[in-house]
Design an enzyme around this catalytic site. Structure first.
Site, PDB file in Angstrom:
ATOM      1  N   MET A  27      59.507  71.736  44.155  1.00  0.00           N
ATOM      2  CA  MET A  27      59.953  70.989  45.142  1.00  0.00           C
ATOM      3  C   MET A  27      58.795  71.665  46.317  1.00  0.00           C
ATOM      4  O   MET A  27      59.035  72.753  46.509  1.00  0.00           O
ATOM      5  CB  MET A  27      61.191  71.123  45.598  1.00  0.00           C
ATOM      6  CG  MET A  27      62.150  70.029  44.761  1.00  0.00           C
ATOM      7  SD  MET A  27      63.890  70.181  45.234  1.00  0.00           S
ATOM      8  CE  MET A  27      64.341  71.768  44.775  1.00  0.00           C
ATOM      9  N   ALA A  28      57.968  70.936  46.973  1.00  0.00           N
ATOM     10  CA  ALA A  28      57.062  71.272  47.943  1.00  0.00           C
ATOM     11  C   ALA A  28      57.558  71.942  49.135  1.00  0.00           C
ATOM     12  O   ALA A  28      58.718  71.661  49.552  1.00  0.00           O
ATOM     13  CB  ALA A  28      56.213  70.411  48.312  1.00  0.00           C
ATOM     14  N   GLN A  80      53.673  75.030  38.234  1.00  0.00           N
ATOM     15  CA  GLN A  80      53.157  73.663  37.986  1.00  0.00           C
ATOM     16  C   GLN A  80      51.741  73.271  38.463  1.00  0.00           C
ATOM     17  O   GLN A  80      51.495  73.666  39.916  1.00  0.00           O
ATOM     18  CB  GLN A  80      54.378  72.918  38.816  1.00  0.00           C
ATOM     19  CG  GLN A  80      54.094  71.280  38.187  1.00  0.00           C
ATOM     20  CD  GLN A  80      54.821  70.251  38.800  1.00  0.00           C
ATOM     21  OE1 GLN A  80      54.917  70.069  40.025  1.00  0.00           O
ATOM     22  NE2 GLN A  80      55.758  69.738  37.993  1.00  0.00           N
ATOM     23  N   CYS A 111      55.086  63.251  40.721  1.00  0.00           N
ATOM     24  CA  CYS A 111      54.986  62.938  42.208  1.00  0.00           C
ATOM     25  C   CYS A 111      54.750  61.652  42.815  1.00  0.00           C
ATOM     26  O   CYS A 111      53.900  61.090  42.487  1.00  0.00           O
ATOM     27  CB  CYS A 111      54.187  64.130  42.880  1.00  0.00           C
ATOM     28  SG  CYS A 111      54.218  63.971  44.676  1.00  0.00           S
ATOM     29  N   HIS A 181      61.958  62.012  34.805  1.00  0.00           N
ATOM     30  CA  HIS A 181      62.844  61.554  35.887  1.00  0.00           C
ATOM     31  C   HIS A 181      63.037  60.150  35.884  1.00  0.00           C
ATOM     32  O   HIS A 181      62.002  59.507  36.005  1.00  0.00           O
ATOM     33  CB  HIS A 181      62.160  61.913  37.372  1.00  0.00           C
ATOM     34  CG  HIS A 181      62.888  61.631  38.578  1.00  0.00           C
ATOM     35  ND1 HIS A 181      62.732  62.166  39.896  1.00  0.00           N
ATOM     36  CD2 HIS A 181      64.037  60.952  38.925  1.00  0.00           C
ATOM     37  CE1 HIS A 181      63.601  61.929  40.728  1.00  0.00           C
ATOM     38  NE2 HIS A 181      64.543  61.008  40.009  1.00  0.00           N
ATOM     39  N   GLY A 214      67.138  63.898  37.552  1.00  0.00           N
ATOM     40  CA  GLY A 214      67.750  62.735  38.189  1.00  0.00           C
ATOM     41  C   GLY A 214      69.132  62.686  38.372  1.00  0.00           C
ATOM     42  O   GLY A 214      69.813  62.491  37.286  1.00  0.00           O
ATOM     43  N   ASP A 215      69.684  62.873  39.690  1.00  0.00           N
ATOM     44  CA  ASP A 215      71.092  62.560  39.891  1.00  0.00           C
ATOM     45  C   ASP A 215      72.091  63.744  39.461  1.00  0.00           C
ATOM     46  O   ASP A 215      73.064  63.122  39.029  1.00  0.00           O
ATOM     47  CB  ASP A 215      71.691  61.233  39.431  1.00  0.00           C
ATOM     48  CG  ASP A 215      70.917  60.219  40.404  1.00  0.00           C
ATOM     49  OD1 ASP A 215      70.218  60.467  41.305  1.00  0.00           O
ATOM     50  OD2 ASP A 215      71.219  58.822  40.192  1.00  0.00           O
ATOM     51  N   ARG A 238      67.068  68.388  43.619  1.00  0.00           N
ATOM     52  CA  ARG A 238      67.452  68.085  45.190  1.00  0.00           C
ATOM     53  C   ARG A 238      69.073  68.645  45.039  1.00  0.00           C
ATOM     54  O   ARG A 238      69.917  69.101  45.965  1.00  0.00           O
ATOM     55  CB  ARG A 238      67.748  66.797  45.585  1.00  0.00           C
ATOM     56  CG  ARG A 238      66.201  66.049  45.831  1.00  0.00           C
ATOM     57  CD  ARG A 238      66.278  64.974  46.464  1.00  0.00           C
ATOM     58  NE  ARG A 238      66.508  63.770  45.387  1.00  0.00           N
ATOM     59  CZ  ARG A 238      67.198  62.693  45.585  1.00  0.00           C
ATOM     60  NH1 ARG A 238      67.417  62.233  46.604  1.00  0.00           N
ATOM     61  NH2 ARG A 238      67.524  61.958  44.454  1.00  0.00           N
TER      62      ARG A 238
END
EC number: 1.3.1.-
Length: 384
Positions: A27-28, A80, A111, A181, A214-215, A238
């Site tokens: 994550m950037a 990455q 991305c 993802h 994802g999720d 996230r």
């Protein structure tokens, strides 16, 4: 509380055996060495760096060379890479390998950010099968014994899905694992991740591990994903924002334990302070570290009743001494409240039309003009 499910065996990425089948998603601006080290202190898995632009690595820009640095405690070291020119990607891989800067290399094809996709990169790139194949093949060949993995999305949108072809191409090229993802580029982070697509990829790619992304907001979500899709491991993005202890929960869950970390406000404050301390070490500047930690305030203290004034003060903190004063004023005994704390983190946003190069969707093969334009775009030397 215990959860009964069919958990995957220990995950290996090439020669790298992981203690838990869990990968931290790049994550950037988040997954720098400070955050990676903090997550490692709580749990197990593979912790991947922020996305590194291959041209910037080849040009050895100072910021990029700092971003690929790892603390001596970080083992295995994972980087990455992002690029659209196979030759430049190959050179970047060569730097990491020849200079012993990584134990694992991940290639970004997921991305959805417009500044990336409008150049044909990230989640837009697998649509061009020849370009995707060239990048993966040359990266794997140049990496030698260092395992290379691919992270991707379902496709550009529902009419331009790429993940099955890309999974086959990557598998044939000799990657060590494929991560999906379960969203398209058009979805960005909106809606619900398509775990059925992840299950389909797992059935389609059979000779290397398939990871699902994802999720995954808590450990039980990871167990459900494995049960639903049959994947060999999970990639978490996230869900760990402001919750580095999620990796401890995940390790416990995959070990069959129902033990979960439910921190009081005092424990959250301690983790936040530790994160800031590690950022100071990473940046080498207390002022810059304090500016960086501000964006984490909402994530760490989500669901805790600390008051608007305290939140605003934390989001403007200028020194560790000031931070200590602010944290010291909190009621450390405030307990964990699952209803307010758990669930989605980070901005989901809405669906949007992906930004793409002119004529990108006309054909799944690169035109001469598109190939020339991609190489020209690689002149951008910004890292991260």
């Amino acid at each position: 509380m215990s959860v009964t499910t069919s958990t995957p065996p220990a995950l290996s990425i090439g020669p790298i055996a992981l203690d838990a089948p869990v990968v931290l998603a790049p994550m950037a601006g988040i997954t720098n060495t400070a955050f990676r080290r903090l997550c490692r202190e709580y749990g197990a898995g593979l912790y991947v760096s922020e996305m590194i632009t291959t041209r910037a690595l080849v040009e050895r820009t100072p910021e990029t060379m700092r971003l690929i640095s790892h603390h001596e405690s970080e083992t295995p070291r994972s980087v990455q890479l992002y690029g659209v020119d196979p030759a430049i990607v190959e050179q970047a891989v060569g730097i990491l390998v020849d200079e012993d800067r990584a134990d694992h290399i991940d290639l970004n094809f997921g991305c959805p950010v417009p500044k990336v996709t409008r150049r044909g990169g990230g989640s837009a790139l697998p649509w061009k099968r020849d370009l995707f194949a060239a990048i993966v093949q040359r990266a794997v060949r140049r990496a030698g014994d260092i395992p290379v993995t691919v992270k991707m999305r379902k496709g550009i949108d529902d009419e331009h899905l790429t993940y099955l072809d890309a999974g086959r191409i990557a598998e044939d090229a000799g990657v060590a694992a494929v991560a999906l993802h379960g969203r398209t580029a058009a979805q960005h982070y909106s809606g619900t991740a398509d775990w059925d697509a992840i299950a389909t990829l797992k059935q389609h790619v059979t000779s290397v591990p398939v990871l699902g992304n994802g999720d995954i907001w808590q450990a039980e979500d990871a167990l459900r994903m494995v049960e639903h899709t049959g994947v060999d491991g999970v990639v978490v993005g996230r869900g760990c924002l402001g919750r580095p202890w999620l990796f401890g929960d995940l390790a416990a869950a995959f070990a069959g334990s129902g033990e979960r970390h439910r921190p009081s406000l005092g424990e959250v404050a301690d983790a936040f302070r530790r994160h800031a301390e590690l950022l100071v070490e990473f940046f080498g500047e207390e002022d810059r570290a304090c500016r960086d930690i501000r964006k984490h305030v909402a994530w760490y203290f989500k669901g805790y009743p600390i008051g608007g004034d305290a939140r605003r003060s934390l989001a403007a903190v200028g020194s560790l001494a000031e931070l200590d004063d602010l944290l010291g004023a909190l009621d450390r005994a405030v307990p964990y409240d699952a209803a307010g704390i758990e669930g989605q983190r980070g901005r989901a946003g809405g669906a949007r039309t992906p930004a793409l190069p002119d004529g990108w969707l006309d054909s799944p093969e690169l035109s001469p003009a598109q190939r020339a334009a991609l190489i020209e775009d690689e002149s951008d030397t910004r890292g991260g």
